[in-house]
Scaffold this active site. Sequence first.
Site, PDB file in Angstrom:
ATOM      1  N   CYS A 190      13.453   6.240  -2.573  1.00  0.00           N
ATOM      2  CA  CYS A 190      13.995   5.063  -2.461  1.00  0.00           C
ATOM      3  C   CYS A 190      15.415   4.526  -3.670  1.00  0.00           C
ATOM      4  O   CYS A 190      14.936   4.870  -4.302  1.00  0.00           O
ATOM      5  CB  CYS A 190      13.358   4.886  -1.798  1.00  0.00           C
ATOM      6  SG  CYS A 190      13.875   2.474  -2.228  1.00  0.00           S
ATOM      7  N   CYS A 220      13.957   0.875  -5.442  1.00  0.00           N
ATOM      8  CA  CYS A 220      12.995   0.531  -5.939  1.00  0.00           C
ATOM      9  C   CYS A 220      12.532   2.177  -6.626  1.00  0.00           C
ATOM     10  O   CYS A 220      11.697   2.600  -7.559  1.00  0.00           O
ATOM     11  CB  CYS A 220      11.690   0.333  -5.285  1.00  0.00           C
ATOM     12  SG  CYS A 220      11.431   1.467  -4.503  1.00  0.00           S
ATOM     13  N   CYS A 237      11.656  15.434   4.537  1.00  0.00           N
ATOM     14  CA  CYS A 237      10.827  15.072   4.708  1.00  0.00           C
ATOM     15  C   CYS A 237       9.591  14.464   4.446  1.00  0.00           C
ATOM     16  O   CYS A 237       9.610  14.532   3.395  1.00  0.00           O
ATOM     17  CB  CYS A 237       9.905  17.016   4.628  1.00  0.00           C
ATOM     18  SG  CYS A 237       8.241  17.539   5.316  1.00  0.00           S
TER      19      CYS A 237
HETATM   20 FE    FE Z   1      11.737   0.934  -2.078  1.00  0.00          FE
END
Ligand code: FE
Length: 138
Positions: free
Chosen positions: A97, A100, A120
């Site tokens: 991500c 974060c 995946c």
């Molecule tokens: Fe995140």
Amino acid sequence: MKDKITKTNEEWRDTLTPEQYRITREKGTERPFTGEYVLLKKKGRYECVACGNELFSSDSKYDSGSGWPSFWEPVSPEKIGTERDTSLGMVRTEVVCDRCGAHLGHVFEDGPQPTGLRYCINSVALEFVEEEGGESGT
Ligand code: FE
């Protein structure tokens, strides 16, 4: 969404379940075919379980047969980051991500068109939000 989220491991432990922590902060992997979203076909969005960043849409989800939720593209490229991963004696591209830094899974070049990519992703790293008024599929 430019603002990055940075927390200490202690803070992440307070907000994530032990399994979520193991996957997203310690680069763990859920066992194949065990994740709650592997076969999900409902319309909606998939957010980062750690920070709520919108990552994937059901529109780009497909059944790869791998045992993990698979997508051919993220909602937009800046939502995710990639890193070279040479663990376990393999060269893979890790997907995180971008907001974060949560470990999500890996991306491979054996996906369907139009991208030819297979993101995946661990179910545990995702939070599914069903589309308002969206009729469920199968
Ligand atoms: Fe995140």
